[in-house]
Design an enzyme around this catalytic site. Sequence first.
Site, PDB file in Angstrom:
ATOM      1  CB  VAL A   1      -5.432  -3.252  15.753  1.00 59.08           C
ATOM      2  CG1 VAL A   1      -4.184  -2.817  14.998  1.00 59.08           C
ATOM      3  CG2 VAL A   1      -5.724  -2.295  16.897  1.00 59.08           C
TER       4      VAL A   1
ATOM      5  CE  LYS B   1       2.460   3.307   7.108  1.00 53.92           C
ATOM      6  NZ  LYS B   1       2.077   3.039   8.499  1.00 53.92           N
TER       7      LYS B   1
ATOM      8  CG  ASP C   1      -0.688 -15.534  18.974  1.00 56.05           C
ATOM      9  OD1 ASP C   1      -0.433 -14.381  18.570  1.00 56.05           O
ATOM     10  OD2 ASP C   1      -0.660 -16.533  18.209  1.00 56.05           O
TER      11      ASP C   1
ATOM     12  NE  ARG D   1       0.119   4.838  11.347  1.00 59.15           N
ATOM     13  CZ  ARG D   1      -0.573   3.845  10.806  1.00 59.15           C
ATOM     14  NH1 ARG D   1      -1.102   2.890  11.553  1.00 59.15           N
ATOM     15  NH2 ARG D   1      -0.747   3.801   9.512  1.00 59.15           N
TER      16      ARG D   1
ATOM     17  N   GLY E   1      -8.070  -6.250  11.447  1.00 63.22           N
ATOM     18  CA  GLY E   1      -8.854  -6.303  10.207  1.00 63.22           C
ATOM     19  C   GLY E   1      -8.641  -5.008   9.448  1.00 63.22           C
ATOM     20  CG  ASP E   2      -4.990  -4.226   8.239  1.00 61.51           C
ATOM     21  OD1 ASP E   2      -5.207  -5.354   7.747  1.00 61.51           O
ATOM     22  OD2 ASP E   2      -3.875  -3.859   8.620  1.00 61.51           O
TER      23      ASP E   2
ATOM     24  CB  VAL F   1      -8.028   0.431   8.428  1.00 61.94           C
ATOM     25  CG1 VAL F   1      -9.248  -0.469   8.525  1.00 61.94           C
ATOM     26  CG2 VAL F   1      -8.447   1.850   8.073  1.00 61.94           C
TER      27      VAL F   1
ATOM     28  CD  GLU G   1      -2.502  -1.394   2.630  1.00 62.94           C
ATOM     29  OE1 GLU G   1      -3.671  -1.794   2.664  1.00 62.94           O
ATOM     30  OE2 GLU G   1      -1.825  -1.191   3.646  1.00 62.94           O
TER      31      GLU G   1
ATOM     32  CB  THR H   1      -5.423 -11.922  14.773  1.00 61.60           C
ATOM     33  OG1 THR H   1      -6.568 -11.486  14.034  1.00 61.60           O
ATOM     34  CG2 THR H   1      -5.837 -12.195  16.212  1.00 61.60           C
TER      35      THR H   1
ATOM     36  CB  ALA I   1       5.316  -7.234  14.899  1.00 62.91           C
TER      37      ALA I   1
HETATM   38  P1  NAD Z   1       2.143 -10.564  13.289  1.00 63.70           P
HETATM   39  O1  NAD Z   1       2.070 -11.529  12.154  1.00 63.70           O
HETATM   40  O2  NAD Z   1       3.473 -10.207  13.843  1.00 63.70           O
HETATM   41  O3  NAD Z   1       1.246 -11.108  14.524  1.00 63.70           O
HETATM   42  C1  NAD Z   1      -0.063 -11.563  14.366  1.00 63.70           C
HETATM   43  C2  NAD Z   1      -0.346 -12.602  15.454  1.00 63.70           C
HETATM   44  O4  NAD Z   1      -1.713 -12.984  15.356  1.00 63.70           O
HETATM   45  C3  NAD Z   1       0.487 -13.880  15.320  1.00 63.70           C
HETATM   46  O5  NAD Z   1       1.213 -14.113  16.515  1.00 63.70           O
HETATM   47  C4  NAD Z   1      -0.563 -14.964  15.062  1.00 63.70           C
HETATM   48  O6  NAD Z   1      -0.215 -16.212  15.618  1.00 63.70           O
HETATM   49  C5  NAD Z   1      -1.777 -14.357  15.723  1.00 63.70           C
HETATM   50  N1  NAD Z   1      -3.057 -14.906  15.262  1.00 63.70           N
HETATM   51  C6  NAD Z   1      -3.438 -15.187  13.985  1.00 63.70           C
HETATM   52  N2  NAD Z   1      -4.688 -15.695  13.995  1.00 63.70           N
HETATM   53  C7  NAD Z   1      -5.112 -15.716  15.281  1.00 63.70           C
HETATM   54  C8  NAD Z   1      -6.305 -16.114  15.923  1.00 63.70           C
HETATM   55  N3  NAD Z   1      -7.332 -16.616  15.222  1.00 63.70           N
HETATM   56  N4  NAD Z   1      -6.393 -16.000  17.255  1.00 63.70           N
HETATM   57  C9  NAD Z   1      -5.352 -15.500  17.983  1.00 63.70           C
HETATM   58  N5  NAD Z   1      -4.190 -15.111  17.434  1.00 63.70           N
HETATM   59  C10 NAD Z   1      -4.067 -15.216  16.100  1.00 63.70           C
HETATM   60  O7  NAD Z   1       1.357  -9.260  12.802  1.00 63.70           O
HETATM   61  P2  NAD Z   1       1.443  -7.768  13.415  1.00 63.70           P
HETATM   62  O8  NAD Z   1       2.499  -6.981  12.740  1.00 63.70           O
HETATM   63  O9  NAD Z   1       1.401  -7.837  14.896  1.00 63.70           O
HETATM   64  O10 NAD Z   1       0.056  -7.184  12.861  1.00 63.70           O
HETATM   65  C11 NAD Z   1      -1.163  -7.695  13.353  1.00 63.70           C
HETATM   66  C12 NAD Z   1      -2.289  -7.211  12.486  1.00 63.70           C
HETATM   67  O11 NAD Z   1      -2.458  -5.799  12.643  1.00 63.70           O
HETATM   68  C13 NAD Z   1      -2.086  -7.444  11.002  1.00 63.70           C
HETATM   69  O12 NAD Z   1      -3.280  -7.937  10.461  1.00 63.70           O
HETATM   70  C14 NAD Z   1      -1.748  -6.084  10.445  1.00 63.70           C
HETATM   71  O13 NAD Z   1      -2.128  -5.945   9.094  1.00 63.70           O
HETATM   72  C15 NAD Z   1      -2.560  -5.200  11.366  1.00 63.70           C
HETATM   73  N6  NAD Z   1      -2.078  -3.819  11.507  1.00 63.70           N
HETATM   74  C16 NAD Z   1      -3.013  -2.844  11.588  1.00 63.70           C
HETATM   75  C17 NAD Z   1      -2.617  -1.532  11.775  1.00 63.70           C
HETATM   76  C18 NAD Z   1      -3.649  -0.450  11.904  1.00 63.70           C
HETATM   77  O14 NAD Z   1      -3.306   0.729  11.866  1.00 63.70           O
HETATM   78  N7  NAD Z   1      -4.906  -0.798  12.107  1.00 63.70           N
HETATM   79  C19 NAD Z   1      -1.261  -1.201  11.845  1.00 63.70           C
HETATM   80  C20 NAD Z   1      -0.332  -2.229  11.790  1.00 63.70           C
HETATM   81  C21 NAD Z   1      -0.748  -3.542  11.630  1.00 63.70           C
END
Ligand code: NAD
Length: 339
Positions: A223, A68, A160, A111, A225-226, A292, A55, A200, A138
């Site tokens: 957070v 970004k 998790d 952020r 679902g994006d 998102v 994106e 997740t 992360a």
């Molecule tokens: P990541 O892959 O490091 O961690 C995601 C974790 O979710 C993993 O440890 C995984 O095992 C766990 N997981 C997956 N399915 C699961 C379930 N059904 N039940 C419980 N745990 C489950 O990802 P991340 O970098 O931490 O990002 C997490 C999510 O946040 C991503 O979907 C990312 O796109 C989204 N995100 C959103 C924003 C925002 O501004 N809204 C910003 C950054 C990331």
Amino acid sequence: MQLLDVSATRRLLNAVGIEQAISELAGYIEGDFQRWSEFEKCPRVASHSRVGVIELMPTSDGVEYCFKYVNGHPQNVAIGLQTVTAFGVLASVATGYPELLAEMTIVTALRTAATSALAARYLARPDSQTMAIIGLGAQSEFQALGFRALLGIRRLRVFDVDKDATRKFIRNMQSQGFEIVAAETAEDAVRGVDIVTTVTADKARNHILSDNMIGEGVHINAVGGDCPGKTELQAELLRRSTVVVEYAPQTRIEGEIQQLPADFPVTELWQVLVGDVRGRSRRQEITVFDSVGFAVEDFSALRFLRDKANVLNLYKEINILAKARDPRDLYGLLLSDAT
Ligand code: NAD
């Protein structure tokens, strides 16, 4: 052009402290959202593939411009790569010259946590004390630190599907003064809490939270679902909640509300921050921040980084913009010894 790379970002956060940085960044985001009409806004430009999305997120306030680059690839972790990586650029509108190139993988986590906690300050019950975090990847530690910094949340119930992620979260956070309970299921994690953060990563329409799991008065910080086809909440739960979003045209494509009709009523966060709309109006109300991630948050983050890096002298000059002595003699630059 100045560079703020990963080691400079680490030094910045060591000097300022992560919670303090999230608090200060939340102040920048709040200030920018309060001047919402000054920003050029559009849904981010997304390139989807079977496994993820790449994106571009641009915005400008007429004085500065930023974009970004960010990806979302949930399957990356299985091959030792991160789900999300990012970098960003801040530029002068007056000259069009880019001025700052910054790492934004860490900064996106900061952020996102700052925006989540800022929204929760207006949407969660003021006496909230416990938060469930579902998804311990992360982003998760940053969410925990952000909610403690802005709301004083110290009690966490976490879950998790991957036990290694749970162990990692507890290892990172147990010395930080939190009271942490590792739950066996998502249902168990949300039992009795005031706030639920779902973060997740899975490119699927999931029901991490189904309608029957959430009682009155809870605030949900959704957070993860994006993206189109990537959601965490059951639609019935959204229907009985007050839903706040960042920028409705983008969230209707990417957020939890993609599951609902295009006229489902939502409030934009800036409306709450300027006082046009109340955040929580009843104790029993269920509130959802359908996050998102929006470009104005990255704009705020880049301004925050620039201000801090100036004070802490963390910049590195990089030679990425060609600079001819005579601006019309670009060819001559190739003939001279100077680079
Ligand atoms: P990541 O892959 O490091 O961690 C995601 C974790 O979710 C993993 O440890 C995984 O095992 C766990 N997981 C997956 N399915 C699961 C379930 N059904 N039940 C419980 N745990 C489950 O990802 P991340 O970098 O931490 O990002 C997490 C999510 O946040 C991503 O979907 C990312 O796109 C989204 N995100 C959103 C924003 C925002 O501004 N809204 C910003 C950054 C990331």
